[in-house]
Design a protein around this motif. Structure first.
Motif, PDB file in Angstrom:
ATOM      1  N   GLY A  66       0.551  -1.238  -0.207  1.00  0.00           N
ATOM      2  CA  GLY A  66       0.176   0.294  -0.207  1.00  0.00           C
ATOM      3  C   GLY A  66       0.603   1.218   0.125  1.00  0.00           C
ATOM      4  N   ALA A  67       1.732   0.813   0.493  1.00  0.00           N
ATOM      5  CA  ALA A  67       2.731   2.809   0.480  1.00  0.00           C
ATOM      6  C   ALA A  67       3.420   2.797  -0.722  1.00  0.00           C
ATOM      7  CB  ALA A  67       3.975   2.059   1.394  1.00  0.00           C
ATOM      8  N   ASP A  68       3.412   1.468  -1.713  1.00  0.00           N
ATOM      9  CA  ASP A  68       3.901   1.511  -2.734  1.00  0.00           C
ATOM     10  C   ASP A  68       3.059   2.696  -3.740  1.00  0.00           C
ATOM     11  OD1 ASP A  68       6.963   1.437  -2.773  1.00  0.00           O
ATOM     12  OD2 ASP A  68       5.845  -0.608  -2.367  1.00  0.00           O
ATOM     13  N   LEU A  69       1.434   1.820  -3.686  1.00  0.00           N
ATOM     14  CA  LEU A  69       0.357   2.291  -4.292  1.00  0.00           C
ATOM     15  C   LEU A  69      -0.168   4.040  -3.973  1.00  0.00           C
ATOM     16  CD1 LEU A  69      -2.112   1.972  -6.318  1.00  0.00           C
ATOM     17  CD2 LEU A  69      -3.185   0.186  -4.199  1.00  0.00           C
ATOM     18  N   ALA A  70       0.471   4.346  -2.422  1.00  0.00           N
ATOM     19  CA  ALA A  70       0.149   5.693  -2.432  1.00  0.00           C
ATOM     20  C   ALA A  70       1.196   6.348  -3.035  1.00  0.00           C
ATOM     21  CB  ALA A  70      -0.204   5.533  -0.801  1.00  0.00           C
ATOM     22  N   ALA A  71       1.703   5.991  -2.951  1.00  0.00           N
ATOM     23  CA  ALA A  71       3.373   7.338  -3.083  1.00  0.00           C
ATOM     24  C   ALA A  71       2.749   7.170  -4.699  1.00  0.00           C
ATOM     25  CB  ALA A  71       5.022   6.051  -3.624  1.00  0.00           C
ATOM     26  N   LEU A  72       2.624   6.199  -5.870  1.00  0.00           N
ATOM     27  CA  LEU A  72       2.271   6.491  -6.947  1.00  0.00           C
ATOM     28  C   LEU A  72       1.019   7.274  -7.892  1.00  0.00           C
ATOM     29  CD1 LEU A  72       2.753   3.493  -9.415  1.00  0.00           C
ATOM     30  CD2 LEU A  72       0.554   4.269  -9.501  1.00  0.00           C
ATOM     31  N   LEU A  73      -0.127   7.029  -6.574  1.00  0.00           N
ATOM     32  CA  LEU A  73      -0.460   7.693  -6.549  1.00  0.00           C
ATOM     33  C   LEU A  73      -1.079   9.156  -6.518  1.00  0.00           C
ATOM     34  CD1 LEU A  73      -3.950   5.217  -5.109  1.00  0.00           C
ATOM     35  CD2 LEU A  73      -3.300   5.368  -7.946  1.00  0.00           C
ATOM     36  N   THR A  74       0.500   9.414  -5.432  1.00  0.00           N
ATOM     37  CA  THR A  74       0.122  10.463  -5.319  1.00  0.00           C
ATOM     38  C   THR A  74       1.160  11.790  -6.470  1.00  0.00           C
ATOM     39  OG1 THR A  74       0.873  10.847  -2.944  1.00  0.00           O
ATOM     40  CG2 THR A  74       2.578  12.268  -3.610  1.00  0.00           C
ATOM     41  N   ALA A 126      -0.363  -1.059 -12.988  1.00  0.00           N
ATOM     42  CA  ALA A 126      -1.028  -2.158 -13.267  1.00  0.00           C
ATOM     43  C   ALA A 126       0.761  -3.085 -12.364  1.00  0.00           C
ATOM     44  CB  ALA A 126      -0.503  -2.412 -15.033  1.00  0.00           C
ATOM     45  N   ALA A 127       1.535  -2.912 -12.974  1.00  0.00           N
ATOM     46  CA  ALA A 127       3.028  -3.076 -12.488  1.00  0.00           C
ATOM     47  C   ALA A 127       3.373  -3.167 -10.979  1.00  0.00           C
ATOM     48  CB  ALA A 127       4.593  -1.811 -13.377  1.00  0.00           C
ATOM     49  N   VAL A 128       2.937  -2.040 -10.327  1.00  0.00           N
ATOM     50  CA  VAL A 128       2.798  -2.370  -8.887  1.00  0.00           C
ATOM     51  C   VAL A 128       1.541  -3.227  -8.997  1.00  0.00           C
ATOM     52  CG1 VAL A 128       1.575  -0.697  -6.741  1.00  0.00           C
ATOM     53  CG2 VAL A 128       3.844   0.066  -8.013  1.00  0.00           C
ATOM     54  N   LEU A 129       0.363  -3.116  -9.282  1.00  0.00           N
ATOM     55  CA  LEU A 129      -0.899  -4.178  -8.024  1.00  0.00           C
ATOM     56  C   LEU A 129       0.156  -5.770  -8.982  1.00  0.00           C
ATOM     57  CD1 LEU A 129      -4.037  -2.061  -9.284  1.00  0.00           C
ATOM     58  CD2 LEU A 129      -2.270  -2.174  -7.279  1.00  0.00           C
ATOM     59  N   GLY A 130       0.642  -5.794 -10.088  1.00  0.00           N
ATOM     60  CA  GLY A 130       1.177  -7.226 -10.761  1.00  0.00           C
ATOM     61  C   GLY A 130       2.342  -7.158  -9.754  1.00  0.00           C
ATOM     62  N   ALA A 131       2.698  -7.007  -9.351  1.00  0.00           N
ATOM     63  CA  ALA A 131       3.976  -6.642  -8.122  1.00  0.00           C
ATOM     64  C   ALA A 131       3.637  -7.219  -7.253  1.00  0.00           C
ATOM     65  CB  ALA A 131       5.588  -6.360  -9.011  1.00  0.00           C
ATOM     66  N   TRP A 132       2.572  -7.239  -6.924  1.00  0.00           N
ATOM     67  CA  TRP A 132       2.000  -6.947  -4.862  1.00  0.00           C
ATOM     68  C   TRP A 132       2.513  -8.166  -4.348  1.00  0.00           C
ATOM     69  CZ3 TRP A 132      -0.680  -2.996  -3.617  1.00  0.00           C
ATOM     70  CH2 TRP A 132      -1.226  -2.924  -2.207  1.00  0.00           C
ATOM     71  N   GLY A 133       3.473  -7.941  -3.070  1.00  0.00           N
ATOM     72  CA  GLY A 133       4.088  -9.085  -2.546  1.00  0.00           C
ATOM     73  C   GLY A 133       5.257  -8.504  -1.759  1.00  0.00           C
ATOM     74  N   LEU A 134       5.779  -9.593  -0.987  1.00  0.00           N
ATOM     75  CA  LEU A 134       7.582  -9.013  -1.704  1.00  0.00           C
ATOM     76  C   LEU A 134       8.401  -8.991  -2.590  1.00  0.00           C
ATOM     77  CD1 LEU A 134       8.254 -12.118   1.419  1.00  0.00           C
ATOM     78  CD2 LEU A 134       8.907  -9.485   1.291  1.00  0.00           C
ATOM     79  N   CYS A 135       9.649  -8.813  -2.664  1.00  0.00           N
ATOM     80  CA  CYS A 135      10.104  -8.535  -4.156  1.00  0.00           C
ATOM     81  C   CYS A 135      11.116 -10.337  -4.132  1.00  0.00           C
ATOM     82  CB  CYS A 135      11.163  -7.586  -3.717  1.00  0.00           C
ATOM     83  SG  CYS A 135      10.248  -6.052  -3.832  1.00  0.00           S
ATOM     84  N   ARG A 136      10.983 -10.795  -5.163  1.00  0.00           N
ATOM     85  CA  ARG A 136      11.207 -11.933  -5.678  1.00  0.00           C
ATOM     86  C   ARG A 136      12.443 -11.623  -6.333  1.00  0.00           C
ATOM     87  NH1 ARG A 136       6.183 -13.758  -7.196  1.00  0.00           N
ATOM     88  NH2 ARG A 136       5.285 -14.042  -5.438  1.00  0.00           N
TER      89      ARG A 136
END
Length: 66
Positions: A22-30, A56-66
């Motif tokens: 959600g922090a990444d999503l909030a930053a993107l929307l900002t 779409a990239a943020v939502l598609g990668a949701w979760g821990l980075c691998r």
């Protein structure tokens, strides 16, 4: 400019904390509709504008980075 990935980060990790959430999503929307401003990584594909492709990239990668 497209950001690469390594074992500690992924391109959709806008605030670079090892997780896409959600922090990444909030930053993107900002910074929506801009070049990323204070969150340059929000432009995940490096096309110069934060838009639906980046969302779409943020939502598609949701979760821990691998």
């Amino acid at each position: 400019m497209r950001y690469g990935t390594d074992s500690c980060q992924c391109s959709a990790d806008v605030i670079v904390n090892g997780v896409v959430d959600g922090a990444d999503l909030a930053a993107l929307l900002t910074v929506w509709g801009t070049n990323g401003g204070v969150y340059p990584r929000a432009d995940t594909n490096g096309d110069g504008v934060v838009n639906g492709v980046d969302l779409a990239a943020v939502l598609g990668a949701w979760g821990l980075c691998r």
